[in-house]
Design an enzyme around this catalytic site. Structure first.
Site, PDB file in Angstrom:
ATOM      1  N   TYR A  33     -26.926 -13.085  33.967  1.00 50.57           N
ATOM      2  CA  TYR A  33     -26.091 -11.967  34.378  1.00 50.57           C
ATOM      3  C   TYR A  33     -25.545 -12.203  35.784  1.00 50.57           C
ATOM      4  O   TYR A  33     -26.220 -12.770  36.637  1.00 50.57           O
ATOM      5  CB  TYR A  33     -26.907 -10.664  34.394  1.00 50.57           C
ATOM      6  CG  TYR A  33     -27.384 -10.192  33.044  1.00 50.57           C
ATOM      7  CD1 TYR A  33     -26.600 -10.348  31.903  1.00 50.57           C
ATOM      8  CD2 TYR A  33     -28.621  -9.562  32.920  1.00 50.57           C
ATOM      9  CE1 TYR A  33     -27.034  -9.878  30.671  1.00 50.57           C
ATOM     10  CE2 TYR A  33     -29.066  -9.093  31.687  1.00 50.57           C
ATOM     11  CZ  TYR A  33     -28.266  -9.255  30.567  1.00 50.57           C
ATOM     12  OH  TYR A  33     -28.698  -8.786  29.357  1.00 50.57           O
ATOM     13  N   GLU A  82     -17.162  -9.569  23.978  1.00 49.63           N
ATOM     14  CA  GLU A  82     -16.447  -8.357  24.356  1.00 49.63           C
ATOM     15  C   GLU A  82     -15.583  -8.646  25.574  1.00 49.63           C
ATOM     16  O   GLU A  82     -16.097  -9.035  26.617  1.00 49.63           O
ATOM     17  CB  GLU A  82     -17.427  -7.246  24.732  1.00 49.63           C
ATOM     18  CG  GLU A  82     -18.337  -6.824  23.598  1.00 49.63           C
ATOM     19  CD  GLU A  82     -19.393  -5.804  24.036  1.00 49.63           C
ATOM     20  OE1 GLU A  82     -20.063  -5.252  23.149  1.00 49.63           O
ATOM     21  OE2 GLU A  82     -19.548  -5.580  25.258  1.00 49.63           O
ATOM     22  N   ARG A 111     -13.959  -8.244  32.481  1.00 51.91           N
ATOM     23  CA  ARG A 111     -15.131  -9.111  32.407  1.00 51.91           C
ATOM     24  C   ARG A 111     -15.436  -9.377  30.946  1.00 51.91           C
ATOM     25  O   ARG A 111     -14.914  -8.702  30.063  1.00 51.91           O
ATOM     26  CB  ARG A 111     -16.340  -8.493  33.107  1.00 51.91           C
ATOM     27  CG  ARG A 111     -16.838  -7.206  32.481  1.00 51.91           C
ATOM     28  CD  ARG A 111     -18.048  -6.652  33.240  1.00 51.91           C
ATOM     29  NE  ARG A 111     -19.226  -7.491  33.110  1.00 51.91           N
ATOM     30  CZ  ARG A 111     -20.168  -7.340  32.163  1.00 51.91           C
ATOM     31  NH1 ARG A 111     -20.053  -6.406  31.242  1.00 51.91           N
ATOM     32  NH2 ARG A 111     -21.208  -8.127  32.118  1.00 51.91           N
TER      33      ARG A 111
HETATM   34  C1  HEM Z   1     -17.889   1.429  33.552  1.00 47.67           C
HETATM   35  C2  HEM Z   1     -17.800   0.623  32.567  1.00 47.67           C
HETATM   36  C3  HEM Z   1     -18.986   0.147  31.777  1.00 47.67           C
HETATM   37  C4  HEM Z   1     -19.533   0.723  30.685  1.00 47.67           C
HETATM   38  C5  HEM Z   1     -19.043   2.002  30.001  1.00 47.67           C
HETATM   39  C6  HEM Z   1     -20.652  -0.097  30.282  1.00 47.67           C
HETATM   40  C7  HEM Z   1     -21.486   0.192  29.219  1.00 47.67           C
HETATM   41  C8  HEM Z   1     -22.568  -0.569  28.840  1.00 47.67           C
HETATM   42  C9  HEM Z   1     -23.466  -0.219  27.790  1.00 47.67           C
HETATM   43  C10 HEM Z   1     -23.396   1.050  26.964  1.00 47.67           C
HETATM   44  C11 HEM Z   1     -24.385  -1.210  27.679  1.00 47.67           C
HETATM   45  C12 HEM Z   1     -25.542  -1.258  26.688  1.00 47.67           C
HETATM   46  C13 HEM Z   1     -26.795  -0.755  27.357  1.00 47.67           C
HETATM   47  C14 HEM Z   1     -27.896  -0.507  26.353  1.00 47.67           C
HETATM   48  O1  HEM Z   1     -28.634  -1.452  26.041  1.00 47.67           O
HETATM   49  O2  HEM Z   1     -27.999   0.642  25.889  1.00 47.67           O
HETATM   50  C15 HEM Z   1     -24.045  -2.204  28.677  1.00 47.67           C
HETATM   51  C16 HEM Z   1     -24.717  -3.389  28.871  1.00 47.67           C
HETATM   52  C17 HEM Z   1     -24.472  -4.224  29.931  1.00 47.67           C
HETATM   53  N1  HEM Z   1     -23.554  -4.034  30.944  1.00 47.67           N
HETATM   54 FE1  HEM Z   1     -22.192  -2.562  31.053  1.00 47.67          FE
HETATM   55  N2  HEM Z   1     -20.765  -1.147  31.127  1.00 47.67           N
HETATM   56  C18 HEM Z   1     -19.761  -1.044  32.050  1.00 47.67           C
HETATM   57  C19 HEM Z   1     -19.499  -1.898  33.077  1.00 47.67           C
HETATM   58  C20 HEM Z   1     -20.271  -2.982  33.380  1.00 47.67           C
HETATM   59  C21 HEM Z   1     -20.004  -3.853  34.470  1.00 47.67           C
HETATM   60  C22 HEM Z   1     -18.839  -3.761  35.448  1.00 47.67           C
HETATM   61  C23 HEM Z   1     -20.954  -4.798  34.463  1.00 47.67           C
HETATM   62  C24 HEM Z   1     -21.004  -5.912  35.476  1.00 47.67           C
HETATM   63  C25 HEM Z   1     -21.966  -6.642  35.752  1.00 47.67           C
HETATM   64  C26 HEM Z   1     -21.840  -4.520  33.344  1.00 47.67           C
HETATM   65  C27 HEM Z   1     -22.933  -5.260  32.955  1.00 47.67           C
HETATM   66  C28 HEM Z   1     -23.664  -5.076  31.814  1.00 47.67           C
HETATM   67  C29 HEM Z   1     -24.665  -6.006  31.340  1.00 47.67           C
HETATM   68  C30 HEM Z   1     -25.077  -7.303  32.015  1.00 47.67           C
HETATM   69  C31 HEM Z   1     -25.172  -5.473  30.153  1.00 47.67           C
HETATM   70  C32 HEM Z   1     -26.190  -6.134  29.235  1.00 47.67           C
HETATM   71  C33 HEM Z   1     -25.396  -6.805  28.144  1.00 47.67           C
HETATM   72  C34 HEM Z   1     -26.133  -7.765  27.247  1.00 47.67           C
HETATM   73  O3  HEM Z   1     -27.010  -8.514  27.700  1.00 47.67           O
HETATM   74  O4  HEM Z   1     -25.772  -7.832  26.059  1.00 47.67           O
HETATM   75  N3  HEM Z   1     -21.386  -3.411  32.712  1.00 47.67           N
HETATM   76  N4  HEM Z   1     -22.938  -1.774  29.376  1.00 47.67           N
END
Ligand code: HEM
Ligand code: FES
Lengths: 339, 316
Positions: free
Chosen positions: A38, A267, A225
């Site tokens: 990450y 994504e 991203r």
């Molecule tokens: C505001 C916009 C964003 C939304 C709505 C969003 C939403 C989400 C959601 C719903 C999850 C799944 C969490 C779960 O396990 O329930 C997730 C995972 C994650 N998000 Fe975001 N996110 C946003 C922006 C970002 C940004 C800017 C980053 C930058 C680092 C980020 C990094 C991550 C990471 C690293 C994961 C884990 C993904 C994986 O390993 O599959 N997110 N995000």
């Protein structure tokens, strides 16, 4: 190469989904290095990007448009709670309508047309045979609530984040193809709260920095991203709500069917400031590619093997890959000369 | 100014109080975007030897993107842009502005909105009011000014808002009793203050005493663009020296000199552009490096940070 939408294919049951060679060529392969961890991987989404690439326009439409819109309809019929908008988000929904209609009609004039006379707008979506006239800002003049109306015409999931007190709140969205998270569950939560389940990233300070950056995004300067996971079968709707119908797929992977069954799910996430409401629009455009199709590109095949082999245990677990991850690594090994 | 600046033409100038002038701006190419109440733009004025850059709230109706309007109070004692706006800018002149950004948005979940304006601080509220009315929100405007210098728009406001508008001309001895005003508000009220430091400080003090949650107290805090002092960087690997002027970031200067530095966000958060510093003192402006890393002083984020002295040697 510009992608023309093709006839409807399925993301469930018989899984007829497939990528044309053109779609494989423009697939957003997410790994710039042999190792994955990450990071705050956010960058300006400057349009137009390279012609024909998924980065050319603010929102990408490809050959799967009709299939995805059909799948969205199936999901919303099963569970209308996949789309929601809190009352204070009404203006933000109209901002989204404005942004999508302007971008689509300018970027894909062969499919979409917007005609405006003051507040009287006429919208034509030739792909879905839609031709509607309405008063901009007046939800009673649309055939559906504004979020659902526009959400049924765009590929990918969307969330609209209300910005208050230096945080972002998930107060509206349409989410029918999530990688195992639920809009109904996350609704109303703040940035760090809905990211609660993500391992390691909180400790690394990633969410603190990302949130600061997102809150400062100005009008007209979208960012993007990539995120990724692996999905068994070309299933778009891997949501907690439908877990019983896909959870057991993970046990169906065998050494023989890995290439065909396991898909890299990428994504392309775009964040764009909404002008009237100051909300952030978050779009999650999901691309699926079978490992079989992926390894037709030798560079991708080699890198995919290395990334999978070195993937930290906590990420394997969080992403739900534990059951079939070793099979994937073994299957990919033959494409890596270093092996 | 960055590439996404918007060229505008001044299409009208109006004296709206003895010390305040209103400027109407029209887009030269295409259309302006609609904006959200509380937004500001940074206006760049082509002064010599270097441009002035001042932030001004947009005061027109946010849903009307036909023009943008700003109001500028003459600040005699400052060397800066307000004098330029008052004395040099004429109808028909061209200026550059940034796209609107908002650091002072209303919270739409508020039960009631209490707007407190001091002098030219009325400007963001001029954009709030049409939207508050459209949403049928509960609000009150309390407007403090000096009759002989500020007080722009007060007659129009009184006529439009009637009972919801309270005017206080300090020169006529009219005082706003902050303590009573705030103590009388229903639960769930949010207060918004735009005006002089003392007014902001006064409201914060009273609301703290009354036990208001900090999240219900909003004040305009402009992120003025931060130019810096000019400096030089020596690139240790090639021995080249690159000059960085006050208006340019280190990253931009390196790019101008065709030196490749990996970068993503250009905003000091992603960490991509981190560069090793071999000597020289650093003025850290990023959100990426930890306190310990700053202490060590051997890394810089060139997209936002600068030399604090005249010279840096970096490992490029
Ligand atoms: C505001 C916009 C964003 C939304 C709505 C969003 C939403 C989400 C959601 C719903 C999850 C799944 C969490 C779960 O396990 O329930 C997730 C995972 C994650 N998000 Fe975001 N996110 C946003 C922006 C970002 C940004 C800017 C980053 C930058 C680092 C980020 C990094 C991550 C990471 C690293 C994961 C884990 C993904 C994986 O390993 O599959 N997110 N995000
Ligand atoms: S480019 Fe992101 S920190 Fe400098």
């Amino acid at each position: 190469m510009r992608m023309a939408p093709k006839p409807i294919q399925s993301f469930r049951d018989d899984f007829t989904y497939s990528n044309s060679p053109g779609a494989v060529a423009r697939f957003p392969f997410p790994f710039p290095e042999d190792e994955y961890m990450y990071s705050v991987n956010i960058e300006p989404h400057v349009t137009p990007g390279p012609e024909g690439s998924v980065y050319e326009h603010l929102l990408d439409i490809d050959e799967h448009y009709l299939s995805e819109m059909h799948e969205r309809d199936l999901v919303l019929k099963e569970n209308p709670k996949r789309c929601l908008a809190m009352p204070h988000m009404d203006l933000a929904c109209w901002d989204m309508i404005d942004r999508v209609m302007h971008c689509f009609s300018e970027d894909y004039p062969e499919h979409f047309k917007l005609t405006k006379a003051g507040d009287q707008w006429t919208w034509e979506n030739k792909l879905l045979n839609i031709n509607d006239s309405f008063t901009f800002g007046d939800s009673s003049t649309l055939p559906l609530p504004p979020m659902e109306y526009i959400g049924r015409q765009v590929q990918g999931d969307f969330a609209l984040l209300d910005q208050r007190d230096g945080d972002l709140f998930m107060d509206a969205g349409i989410v029918t193809c999530p990688a195992d998270w639920s809009l109904a569950f996350d609704a109303g939560m703040g940035f760090k709260e809905w990211h609660g389940p993500v391992p390691m990233a909180h400790e690394m300070g990633i969410f603190d920095r990302a949130l600061k950056y997102l809150c400062a995004i100005p009008l007209g300067r979208p960012v993007r991203r990539l995120n990724w996971t692996l999905t068994v079968n070309a299933r778009m709707d891997t949501s907690p709500e439908t877990y019983p119908s896909w959870g057991s797929d993970r046990a169906s992977v065998t050494p023989e069917n890995v290439g065909e069954k396991v898909h890299l799910r990428v994504e392309l996430q775009v964040l764009d400031r909404m002008s009237r409401s100051n909300a952030l629009m978050f779009s999650i455009r999901t691309y699926l590619i079978s490992l079989e199709d992926l390894v037709t590109n030798p560079e991708w095949a080699k890198r995919m093997h290395r990334v999978m082999k070195g993937l930290p245990e906590q990420l394997i677990e969080y992403k739900g890959l534990t059951r079939f991850h070793p099979l994937v690594v073994d299957w990919l090994a033959k494409y890596d000369p270093a092996n | 100014m960055s590439t996404d600046s918007i060229r505008v033409r001044v299409s009208g100038i109006e004296q709206v109080s003895p010390l305040i002038r209103e400027f109407t701006l029209e887009a030269i190419d295409g259309e302006f975007l609609a904006f959200s109440p509380g937004s500001h733009v940074v206006v760049e004025m082509p002064a010599e030897p270097r441009p002035h850059r001042n932030a001004y709230s947009l005061l027109s109706d946010p849903r009307d993107s036909g023009c943008y309007r700003i109001a500028v109070r003459l600040q005699e004692q400052s060397r800066g842009g307000s004098v330029y706006m008052h004395e040099s800018v004429k109808v028909g002149d061209e200026l550059s502005i940034t796209p609107p950004a908002n650091l002072f948005a209303p919270n739409w979940n508020a039960g009631k909105h209490l707007l407190l304006a001091g002098g030219v601080g009325i400007t963001p509220f001029m954009a709030y009011l049409p939207e508050l009315k459209r949403r049928g929100a509960d609000f009150e405007l309390h407007y403090l000014y000096r009759g002989s210098s500020t007080g722009a728009y007060r007659e129009q406001l009184k006529a439009e808002l009637g009972e919801q508008c309270f005017l206080y001309d300090s020169e006529a001895g009219q005082r706003c009793a902050l303590g009573e005003l705030l103590a009388d508000q229903p639960r769930g009220t949010h207060v918004y203050i735009c005006g002089p430091e003392e007014l902001i400080a006064g409201v914060r003090e009273v609301t703290e005493e009354l036990g208001w949650p900090a999240s219900h107290v909003h004040f305009e805090a402009f992120a003025a663009p931060q130019p810096g002092k000019p400096f030089e960087v020596e690139l240790s690997r090639s021995g080249r020296t690159v000059k960085v002027d006050g208006e340019t970031t280190l990253l931009e200067a390196l790019e101008d000199a065709e030196v490749d530095v990996p970068h993503l966000c250009r905003g000091g958060v992603c960490g991509q552009c981190v560069t090793r510093v071999l000597s020289g003192d650093i003025e850290h402006r990023d959100e990426f490096l930890s306190a310990a890393e700053r202490e060590q002083g051997d890394c810089i984020m060139p997209c936002v940070s600068r030399a604090s002295g005249k010279r840096l040697v970096i490992d490029l």
